[in-house]
Write an enzyme that holds these catalytic residues in place. Structure first.
Site, mmCIF file in Angstrom:
data_model
loop_
_atom_site.group_PDB
_atom_site.id
_atom_site.type_symbol
_atom_site.label_atom_id
_atom_site.label_comp_id
_atom_site.label_asym_id
_atom_site.label_seq_id
_atom_site.Cartn_x
_atom_site.Cartn_y
_atom_site.Cartn_z
ATOM 1 N N TYR A 1 -8.379 12.569 -51.677
ATOM 2 C CA TYR A 1 -7.591 11.529 -51.004
ATOM 3 C C TYR A 1 -7.777 11.694 -49.501
ATOM 4 C CZ TYR A 1 -4.665 8.492 -53.835
ATOM 5 O OH TYR A 1 -4.217 7.480 -54.635
ATOM 6 N N ARG B 1 -20.772 -1.004 -55.301
ATOM 7 C CA ARG B 1 -19.802 -2.086 -55.083
ATOM 8 C C ARG B 1 -18.873 -1.675 -53.953
ATOM 9 N NH1 ARG B 1 -19.443 -6.317 -58.543
ATOM 10 N NH2 ARG B 1 -21.456 -6.179 -59.548
ATOM 11 N N ASP C 1 -19.702 -13.868 -42.615
ATOM 12 C CA ASP C 1 -19.667 -13.152 -43.899
ATOM 13 C C ASP C 1 -21.094 -13.160 -44.447
ATOM 14 O OD1 ASP C 1 -19.544 -12.427 -46.562
ATOM 15 O OD2 ASP C 1 -17.804 -13.680 -47.036
ATOM 16 N N LYS D 1 -25.027 -6.471 -53.151
ATOM 17 C CA LYS D 1 -25.818 -7.648 -53.554
ATOM 18 C C LYS D 1 -27.280 -7.394 -53.151
ATOM 19 C CE LYS D 1 -21.897 -10.811 -53.600
ATOM 20 N NZ LYS D 1 -20.735 -10.298 -52.876
ATOM 21 N N GLU E 1 -6.462 9.197 -46.784
ATOM 22 C CA GLU E 1 -5.892 8.109 -45.990
ATOM 23 C C GLU E 1 -6.088 8.355 -44.496
ATOM 24 O OE1 GLU E 1 -4.244 9.045 -48.744
ATOM 25 O OE2 GLU E 1 -2.921 7.430 -49.445
ATOM 26 N N THR F 1 -20.550 -7.309 -48.343
ATOM 27 C CA THR F 1 -20.487 -6.388 -49.470
ATOM 28 C C THR F 1 -21.718 -5.501 -49.353
ATOM 29 O OG1 THR F 1 -21.653 -7.996 -50.837
ATOM 30 C CG2 THR F 1 -19.266 -7.920 -51.067
HETATM 31 N N1 DSN Z 1 -18.702 -12.892 -56.898
HETATM 32 C C1 DSN Z 1 -19.567 -12.999 -55.754
HETATM 33 C C2 DSN Z 1 -20.741 -13.860 -56.027
HETATM 34 O O1 DSN Z 1 -21.162 -13.899 -57.175
HETATM 35 O O2 DSN Z 1 -21.259 -14.495 -55.140
HETATM 36 C C3 DSN Z 1 -18.844 -13.408 -54.543
HETATM 37 O O3 DSN Z 1 -17.735 -12.620 -54.359
#
Ligand code: DSN
Length: 421
Positions: A53, A240, A205, A234, A55, A231
């Site tokens: 942990y 993730r 974003d 991707k 924080e 994120t």
């Molecule tokens: N779920 C994502 C996507 O598939 O684009 C976006 O958060």
């Protein structure tokens, strides 16, 4: 991964993991937000760092025993800055690597820099934006007064004139650029110019295209933004998770919004995996992978058009393709289910100006990142196009679909999936 312990102690979960391994190995993954992480990223995610942990932030924590966690988090920060922010302007930027994913990262920015009810602009979901860009069912749309922009009817590309017109009219406190279902390049410079003209904060974003930006095949939002969220799982191909970059003047507001505003203890095992992923993206092969994603998309789009598919914006500049199936007289839901049967995974998606609901929209969304990670090239995407067309032309012919599934498997098995032995 071998899963030798889970096999012994929890056979039910073991069976599920093995079944999913088979699905991933024998199928073709075309969901544009999905990818395969490396063994190294998975090792970090499965490491003992999950036991801690912590924080707070490096050197300012609420719990003891943080020497190693501080070193890890500082390394993740350093690598992310080196990966995305040009050397000369790094002194102006701050980074927070703790957001649990993209949605919490976006909400943290809103919480940090706006008051509830403030005016914000974002791309509408049905035109390619994300839920957190102001959709009424999302916290963003409930807590702030969002005004949504979209794409032009003629070329289905972002209508920058409309963005400017709305911005001048409503004088938003923030403009969000970025999308989740947009196949073209985003002009961050132009978004920034509009934001500056009306005195708004510009937040980009880049969740979908972060890997393309890191690999140098999509223009970077740096230095044309005040805040950047992404994120890490991707096109960037990490665990993730989420990350926020912001100009230094926003640093303490952003940090306070992430913790204690929204989250408790950071997921240190995931943050270590983010550091591994940033390190991997700095290596030579990554730019080649990113360039191949775009090459594959271009060929994929061209081949799909040849076979009569209508594409939103008529093509792709990035990793993503949006097919409008209206002329095939099938819906996105039927197409997704049919392709699932043959081992091709896509997701149903609304298309701009489409009249159908998100539960059964007119389109499907495809992407090239995951198959590119497996090593597929232009020729393979030409084959995938034929398989898709064949499946969608035989939705009621189960025998034919079984045959196509075998062809999908044959193609897929030529390319190993990282993490699956
Ligand atoms: N779920 C994502 C996507 O598939 O684009 C976006 O958060």
């Amino acid at each position: 991964m071998q899963y030798t312990q889970i096999k012994k102690t929890d056979p039910q979960i073991y069976q599920i993991i093995k079944a999913e391994e088979k699905r991933q190995r024998e199928g073709l993954e075309l969901i544009p937000s999905e990818n395969y992480t490396s063994d190294a990223v998975m090792e970090a995610m499965g490491s003992i760092l999950t036991n801690k942990y912590s924080e707070g932030y490096p050197r300012k924590r609420y719990y003891g025993g943080q020497k190693n966690i501080d070193a890890m988090e500082e390394l993740a920060q350093r690598r992310a800055l080196d990966l995305f922010v040009p050397q000369g302007s790094q002194k102006n930027w701050h980074i927070n690597v703790q957001p649990l994913s993209g949605s919490p990262a976006n909400i943290a920015v809103l919480l940090a820099l706006l008051n509830f009810g403030d005016k914000v602009m974002g791309m509408s979901l049905d035109q390619g934006g994300h839920l957190t860009h102001g959709h009424p069912v999302n916290f963003s749309g409930k807590a702030y007064k969002f005004f949504q922009y979209g794409v032009r009817r003629d070329n289905q590309q972002i209508d920058y004139n409309e963005v400017e017109k709305i911005a001048f009219k409503i004088k938003p406190k923030m403009i969000i650029s970025g999308a989740t279902a947009y196949p073209r390049m985003i002009d961050f410079k132009r978004f920034n110019a509009i934001a500056k003209k009306v005195g708004a904060i510009h937040m980009a974003d880049i969740a979908h295209i972060a890997g393309l930006i890191a690999g140098g095949v999509h223009p970077s939002p740096f230095p044309f933004t005040d805040v950047v969220t992404t994120t890490t799982h991707k096109t960037l191909r990490g665990p993730r998770g989420g990350v926020i970059f912001c100009q230094k003047k926003y640093a303490s507001a952003i940090d306070r919004a992430v913790f204690p505003g929204l989250q408790g203890g950071p997921h240190d095992h995931i943050n270590a995996a983010k550091a591994v992923c940033f390190g991997e993206a700095q290596k030579a092969g990554f730019a080649k992978y990113a360039a191949q994603i775009v090459k594959n998309s271009k060929v994929f789009a061209k081949e799909l058009k040849k076979l009569g598919f209508s594409l939103v914006s008529d093509g792709s500049d990035n990793h993503l393709i949006l097919i409008d199936l209206s002329n095939f007289e099938i819906t996105g839901k039927i197409a997704q289910e049919t392709l699932d049967k043959v081992g091709i995974t896509v997701n149903k998606n609304t298309v701009p100006f489409g009249k159908r609901s998100p539960f059964d929209p007119s389109g499907i969304r495809l992407g090239t990142a995951a198959c590119t990670t497996r090593g597929m090239k232009e020729n393979d995407f030409a084959m995938i196009t034929d398989l898709i067309k064949n499946a969608l032309s035989n939705i009621c012919n189960e025998k034919k679909l079984i045959k196509i599934k075998q062809q999908v498997k044959k193609l897929a098995l030529k390319f190993p999936v990282p993490g699956i032995k």
